[in-house]
Design an enzyme around this catalytic site. Structure first.
Site, mmCIF file in Angstrom:
data_model
loop_
_atom_site.group_PDB
_atom_site.id
_atom_site.type_symbol
_atom_site.label_atom_id
_atom_site.label_comp_id
_atom_site.label_asym_id
_atom_site.label_seq_id
_atom_site.Cartn_x
_atom_site.Cartn_y
_atom_site.Cartn_z
ATOM 1 N N ASP A 272 0.849 -1.183 0.000
ATOM 2 C CA ASP A 272 0.000 0.000 0.000
ATOM 3 C C ASP A 272 0.886 1.234 0.000
ATOM 4 O OD1 ASP A 272 -2.307 1.868 0.642
ATOM 5 O OD2 ASP A 272 -3.330 -0.052 0.853
ATOM 6 N N HIS A 295 1.845 1.905 -3.227
ATOM 7 C CA HIS A 295 0.910 2.817 -3.876
ATOM 8 C C HIS A 295 1.479 4.230 -3.946
ATOM 9 C CE1 HIS A 295 -2.869 0.129 -3.040
ATOM 10 N NE2 HIS A 295 -1.923 -0.494 -3.737
#
Length: 456
Positions: A272, A295
């Protein structure tokens, strides 16, 4: 003179013994006084050679001048030493040091309130590991309304140093990833809460260095109502041994109401956000950050909650490497019928190396699974101002065709002072690369096209 030194040493030992009678030392624990207490030099006894002791960044004693508190290690992964650890923290508070020794494991199986601290060092050379008793932690944790966050423990107070030479804080996340069945924290139907590995609240002057933060069930760090927090020489990873249950929401760094957040010389390998300050974070400094499979390095998300004003301001991010990820340098804000408003201001990304990344540079004001129709009907009200992307180079994955930067500003917000310089990002989908800019006020410094002109 030897007699006087011996007398003082014995006096200190007797004082320690007397204290332990009133407050028994747990089995296997010990307290060692610093040499400056247990055996002063003849020069100090004579009042000569009054050398000033070294001080740390906050004006407190350095490691060698602190009493050292040790506790027994766990015998196995079910041997909970939480009570011993809490005892040690209390003993070391106000000028001492807790030492978790190399080659030993210390298992924590109870939630711990550590918000009372003042001038304490915690040296982790071994491994501090949380139990994976999901039933216990679902019922016994510290809960925060923001994105339904829970944690095993909360650190708070002033002048707290947590450090080591490769020591580990292990969230034992595999059981959590196996058990949550894909229910992410922002899923409105999610009732399976996963703990954050390290959380501060109402804290000032926090330093975390030389540690491996491993396998957090959820976010790795969350800093709340905190001022002046520094991470240096940190390794964060979350790696599943089960390909059918990968880590989710295992961000490297998150924050809420923080003034002064520094991250340097750090590597992050999670599924993430690598770095993602949340609402009301200001004075951010990041340098020498390496991110793999993430991310991206994001500002936000902000503007999530109805009627609430959020902001992120004054961030300098330099020498960042972003590999094999979903996003690179990203700004993200919420849109929709029931969201907030605010601004992101004075952000600089400089010397950013990107490889095999879907969206190397992106301004996302339709954050979190909102469709285009809803986003257009209820656009984001987060203004984006004074943002620099300087010397950004590398390659995209080609997922978005030739588009390597997408700066699409919400029609409900103002986006101005956006400047790109030294952008050299190629795409395997072909050349020349494309930079999209919609609804941006003023010249952005490079040629750009509207989204309607870009590759599908």
């Amino acid at each position: 003179m030897k007699s006087l030194s011996l007398l003082l040493s014995l006096t200190a030992s007797l004082a320690l013994t007397s204290a332990s009678v009133l407050d028994p030392i747990p089995a296997g624990a010990s307290i060692t006084l610093p040499r400056s207490v247990s055996g002063p030099s003849r020069f100090s006894l004579l009042g000569r050679g009054n050398h000033k002791k070294k001080k740390d960044n906050w004006g407190n004693a350095v490691e060698k001048d602190r009493k050292e508190v040790k506790i027994r290690a766990s015998k196995n992964d079910q041997d909970d030493i939480s009570d011993d650890f809490l005892w040690a923290i209390k003993k070391a508070n106000h000028g001492g040091l807790v030492h978790l020794e190399k080659g030993k494991k210390y298992v924590i199986g109870k939630k711990l309130d550590l918000t009372f601290l003042k001038d304490v060092y915690v040296k982790i050379d071994g491994e501090l590991k949380f139990t994976n008793d999901i039933e216990y932690w679902q019922k016994n944790n510290f809960y925060y309304d923001f994105q339904k966050s829970i944690t095993f423990w909360v650190w708070g107070g002033k002048d707290i140093k947590i450090y080591g030479n490769g020591g580990v804080i292990n969230g034992n996340g595999q059981a959590w990833w196996d058990g949550f069945s894909g229910a992410e924290i922002l899923d409105p139907n999610n009732v399976f809460y996963r703990p954050i590995l390290f959380l501060t609240d109402n804290a000032t002057n926090i330093e975390i260095t030389g540690l491996h933060l491993k396998d957090s069930p959820c976010w790795t760090t969350f800093l709340v109502r905190t001022k002046n927090v520094v991470f240096d020489d940190i390794y964060i990873d979350a790696v599943s041994t089960n390909v059918s249950s990968l880590p989710k929401n295992t961000d490297g760094f998150d924050s809420l109401n923080v003034d002064g957040l520094t991250v340097t010389n750090t590597r992050v390998n999670v599924g993430d956000d690598c770095f993602s300050p949340k609402p009301n974070t200001t004075n951010i400094f990041v340098k020498n950050l390496w991110c793999n499979g993430t991310h991206g390095v994001s500002m936000g998300s902000i503007g999530q909650y109805p009627g609430v004003k959020d902001y992120i301001s004054n961030a300098w991010l330099e020498n960042i490497t972003l590999l094999n990820g979903q996003n690179g340098a990203r700004l993200k804000a919420w849109a929709g019928p029931d969201v907030g408003y605010g601004y992101i201001d004075n952000i600089t990304y400089k010397d950013i190396h990107i490889e095999n990344t879907d969206a190397p540079v992106v301004l996302d004001q339709c954050y979190f699974n909102i469709n285009e129709t809803t986003c257009a009907a209820y656009p984001s009200k987060v203004n984006i101002t004074n943002v620099n992307f300087l010397n950004v180079h590398g390659t995209s994955s080609g997922k978005n065709g030739r588009v390597v930067a997408d700066l699409t500003c919400s029609p409900g917000a103002t986006c101005s002072g956006i400047h790109l310089e030294g952008i050299n990002i190629t795409s395997p989908a072909g050349s020349p690369s494309q930079i999209v800019c919609d609804n941006i006020q003023g010249d952005i410094g490079v040629e750009c096209i509207s989204a309607s002109e870009a590759d599908d």
